[in-house]
Scaffold this motif. Structure first.
Motif, PDB file in Angstrom:
ATOM      1  N   GLU A  79       0.854  -1.178   0.000  1.00  0.00           N
ATOM      2  CA  GLU A  79       0.000   0.000   0.000  1.00  0.00           C
ATOM      3  C   GLU A  79       0.898   1.239   0.000  1.00  0.00           C
ATOM      4  N   ALA A  80       0.394   2.345  -0.535  1.00  0.00           N
ATOM      5  CA  ALA A  80       1.197   3.565  -0.602  1.00  0.00           C
ATOM      6  C   ALA A  80       1.293   4.278   0.744  1.00  0.00           C
ATOM      7  N   ASP A  81       0.500   3.872   1.722  1.00  0.00           N
ATOM      8  CA  ASP A  81       0.633   4.479   3.050  1.00  0.00           C
ATOM      9  C   ASP A  81       1.546   3.647   3.948  1.00  0.00           C
ATOM     10  N   VAL A  82       2.375   2.822   3.323  1.00  0.00           N
ATOM     11  CA  VAL A  82       3.388   2.038   4.034  1.00  0.00           C
ATOM     12  C   VAL A  82       4.741   2.709   3.835  1.00  0.00           C
ATOM     13  N   MET A  83       5.378   3.088   4.923  1.00  0.00           N
ATOM     14  CA  MET A  83       6.704   3.691   4.858  1.00  0.00           C
ATOM     15  C   MET A  83       7.757   2.583   4.880  1.00  0.00           C
ATOM     16  N   TRP A  84       8.677   2.619   3.922  1.00  0.00           N
ATOM     17  CA  TRP A  84       9.737   1.618   3.806  1.00  0.00           C
ATOM     18  C   TRP A  84      11.009   2.159   4.444  1.00  0.00           C
ATOM     19  N   PHE A  85      11.406   1.600   5.582  1.00  0.00           N
ATOM     20  CA  PHE A  85      12.591   2.075   6.294  1.00  0.00           C
ATOM     21  C   PHE A  85      13.783   1.133   6.168  1.00  0.00           C
ATOM     22  N   ARG A  86      13.509  -0.140   5.929  1.00  0.00           N
ATOM     23  CA  ARG A  86      14.566  -1.115   5.660  1.00  0.00           C
ATOM     24  C   ARG A  86      14.080  -2.042   4.554  1.00  0.00           C
ATOM     25  N   ASN A  87      15.011  -2.691   3.889  1.00  0.00           N
ATOM     26  CA  ASN A  87      14.668  -3.561   2.777  1.00  0.00           C
ATOM     27  C   ASN A  87      14.067  -4.869   3.312  1.00  0.00           C
ATOM     28  N   PRO A  88      12.767  -5.106   3.070  1.00  0.00           N
ATOM     29  CA  PRO A  88      12.131  -6.321   3.610  1.00  0.00           C
ATOM     30  C   PRO A  88      12.317  -7.544   2.729  1.00  0.00           C
ATOM     31  N   VAL A  89      12.950  -7.383   1.579  1.00  0.00           N
ATOM     32  CA  VAL A  89      13.053  -8.488   0.631  1.00  0.00           C
ATOM     33  C   VAL A  89      13.734  -9.698   1.253  1.00  0.00           C
ATOM     34  N   THR A  90      14.693  -9.464   2.134  1.00  0.00           N
ATOM     35  CA  THR A  90      15.419 -10.568   2.759  1.00  0.00           C
ATOM     36  C   THR A  90      14.510 -11.417   3.641  1.00  0.00           C
ATOM     37  N   GLU A  91      13.364 -10.868   4.035  1.00  0.00           N
ATOM     38  CA  GLU A  91      12.434 -11.604   4.892  1.00  0.00           C
ATOM     39  C   GLU A  91      11.469 -12.473   4.089  1.00  0.00           C
ATOM     40  N   PHE A  92      11.430 -12.281   2.773  1.00  0.00           N
ATOM     41  CA  PHE A  92      10.467 -13.004   1.944  1.00  0.00           C
ATOM     42  C   PHE A  92      11.076 -14.315   1.439  1.00  0.00           C
ATOM     43  N   ASP A  93      10.313 -15.379   1.542  1.00  0.00           N
ATOM     44  CA  ASP A  93      10.762 -16.703   1.121  1.00  0.00           C
ATOM     45  C   ASP A  93      10.392 -16.922  -0.345  1.00  0.00           C
ATOM     46  N   SER A  94      11.379 -16.928  -1.223  1.00  0.00           N
ATOM     47  CA  SER A  94      11.125 -17.051  -2.658  1.00  0.00           C
ATOM     48  C   SER A  94      10.642 -18.441  -3.046  1.00  0.00           C
ATOM     49  N   GLN A  95      10.688 -19.396  -2.119  1.00  0.00           N
ATOM     50  CA  GLN A  95      10.220 -20.748  -2.401  1.00  0.00           C
ATOM     51  C   GLN A  95       8.737 -20.919  -2.075  1.00  0.00           C
ATOM     52  N   LYS A  96       8.155 -19.942  -1.383  1.00  0.00           N
ATOM     53  CA  LYS A  96       6.740 -20.017  -1.006  1.00  0.00           C
ATOM     54  C   LYS A  96       5.912 -19.141  -1.947  1.00  0.00           C
ATOM     55  N   GLU A  97       4.681 -19.552  -2.178  1.00  0.00           N
ATOM     56  CA  GLU A  97       3.818 -18.756  -3.058  1.00  0.00           C
ATOM     57  C   GLU A  97       3.454 -17.409  -2.442  1.00  0.00           C
ATOM     58  N   VAL A  98       3.277 -17.393  -1.117  1.00  0.00           N
ATOM     59  CA  VAL A  98       2.879 -16.157  -0.434  1.00  0.00           C
ATOM     60  C   VAL A  98       3.728 -15.974   0.813  1.00  0.00           C
ATOM     61  N   THR A  99       4.237 -14.759   0.994  1.00  0.00           N
ATOM     62  CA  THR A  99       4.873 -14.374   2.253  1.00  0.00           C
ATOM     63  C   THR A  99       4.185 -13.110   2.732  1.00  0.00           C
ATOM     64  N   ILE A 100       3.706 -13.122   3.974  1.00  0.00           N
ATOM     65  CA  ILE A 100       2.911 -11.999   4.446  1.00  0.00           C
ATOM     66  C   ILE A 100       3.022 -11.864   5.965  1.00  0.00           C
ATOM     67  N   PRO A 101       3.151 -10.631   6.478  1.00  0.00           N
ATOM     68  CA  PRO A 101       3.081 -10.428   7.928  1.00  0.00           C
ATOM     69  C   PRO A 101       1.620 -10.341   8.363  1.00  0.00           C
ATOM     70  N   CYS A 102       1.231 -11.149   9.328  1.00  0.00           N
ATOM     71  CA  CYS A 102      -0.159 -11.178   9.789  1.00  0.00           C
ATOM     72  C   CYS A 102      -0.209 -11.265  11.305  1.00  0.00           C
ATOM     73  N   ASP A 103      -1.261 -10.658  11.859  1.00  0.00           N
ATOM     74  CA  ASP A 103      -1.614 -10.888  13.258  1.00  0.00           C
ATOM     75  C   ASP A 103      -2.607 -12.037  13.288  1.00  0.00           C
ATOM     76  N   LEU A 104      -2.213 -13.162  13.851  1.00  0.00           N
ATOM     77  CA  LEU A 104      -3.113 -14.305  13.950  1.00  0.00           C
ATOM     78  C   LEU A 104      -3.471 -14.497  15.414  1.00  0.00           C
ATOM     79  N   ASP A 105      -4.550 -13.862  15.826  1.00  0.00           N
ATOM     80  CA  ASP A 105      -4.995 -13.892  17.217  1.00  0.00           C
ATOM     81  C   ASP A 105      -5.773 -15.178  17.454  1.00  0.00           C
ATOM     82  N   SER A 106      -5.186 -16.079  18.233  1.00  0.00           N
ATOM     83  CA  SER A 106      -5.828 -17.380  18.460  1.00  0.00           C
ATOM     84  C   SER A 106      -7.144 -17.252  19.206  1.00  0.00           C
ATOM     85  N   THR A 166       8.931  -1.832   7.851  1.00  0.00           N
ATOM     86  CA  THR A 166       7.932  -0.937   7.272  1.00  0.00           C
ATOM     87  C   THR A 166       6.948  -0.493   8.361  1.00  0.00           C
ATOM     88  N   MET A 167       6.252   0.613   8.080  1.00  0.00           N
ATOM     89  CA  MET A 167       5.250   1.138   9.005  1.00  0.00           C
ATOM     90  C   MET A 167       4.060   1.639   8.196  1.00  0.00           C
TER      91      MET A 167
END
Length: 262
Positions: free
Chosen positions: A104-131, A213-214
């Motif tokens: 989204e354009a209201d996300v500020m990029w402060f560090r490169n998040p690419v290193t956190e993404f797994d190129s072997q997975k179809e989807v990589t996403i930060p989520c809050d999963l409240d059990s 990001t924020m």
């Protein structure tokens, strides 16, 4: 990028212009650590003639979309990447063989998040999963999609759902990709990453030394969003400009959200 990954965002006219959300978005890349070079891989899809003309004046890679069919006026809200029209755009990019980082354009990029993404997975996403609350699956306005057969089947499934149930909202990206009936049916591999590195106004903001990001989520008013994003950028400049030795031993705090109060 060398692995055919692009960064994509969508903006409408309300988010463009001098001092706009788009301006702050681009500025975050310039002041972030190791993010300025990523601007060359950023494609901005625009909705509306004014948005396209302004985008061309501030960024070399702009793409004009046909007007999206909105059920009601956007009222300054961003066109979310997981809306029906946004899904069609992401599908087209994946079909062309490009891996995709949507932001989204209201996300500020402060560090490169690419290193956190797994190129072997179809989807990589930060989520809050409240059990304790299955419906509380907030995303952080950013995710990675790998271009492969499984991803294409995933979009075909979403398109079918849209045809069969056009009046039912799809929900957030986190709600979609964490449905076991979908992932098991398609064999889709999903990586959920720590939200501590991907902040947002809905949640307590993380330590500046760890944030990638924020996002100015939980904030519908454009003026309030711009005001608080400016605070975030100013705080980032101040924090990163200080000496690494903090004599107080305390982590600097963020001033936002200020006007953006849920």
């Amino acid at each position: 990028m060398p692995d055919r990954t692009i960064i994509l965002t969508i903006v409408e006219e309300a988010w463009t212009g001098s001092g706009s959300v788009l301006d702050l978005f681009l500025e975050s890349f310039r002041v972030g650590q190791g993010t300025k070079r990523l601007l060359n891989h950023l494609l901005i899809a625009t909705v509306g003639k004014g948005a396209f003309e302004y985008c061309k004046s501030v960024h070399p890679h702009c793409f004009k979309l046909a007007p999206l069919r909105l059920s009601k006026p956007a009222a300054g809200k961003q066109l979310l990447g997981h809306g029906r029209e946004g899904i069609d755009l992401l599908h087209r990019v994946i079909q062309l063989g490009y891996n995709l980082i949507f932001t989204e354009a209201d996300v500020m990029w402060f560090r490169n998040p690419v290193t956190e993404f797994d190129s072997q997975k179809e989807v990589t996403i930060p989520c809050d999963l409240d059990s304790e609350n299955a419906g509380n699956k907030q995303d952080r306005g950013i995710f990675f999609l790998k271009s492969d057969v499984i991803s294409l089947e995933f979009f075909e499934y979403l398109n079918l759902v849209g045809i069969l149930y056009p009046s039912i909202p799809l929900g957030s990206p986190c709600e979609i990709v964490t449905r076991e009936e979908i992932t098991k049916m398609l064999g889709m591999r999903v990586q959920i990453i720590d939200t501590a590195y991907f902040g947002g106004f809905c949640q307590p903001l993380g330590n500046y030394s760890e944030v990638y990001t924020m996002q100015a989520n939980c904030c519908e008013n454009i003026e309030s969003k711009v005001h608080d994003l400016k605070l975030v950028l100013d705080d980032w400049r101040s924090i990163t400009g200080r000496s690494a030795n903090n004599s107080s031993g305390q982590s600097p705090s963020w001033r936002a959200p200020n006007k953006c109060i849920q």
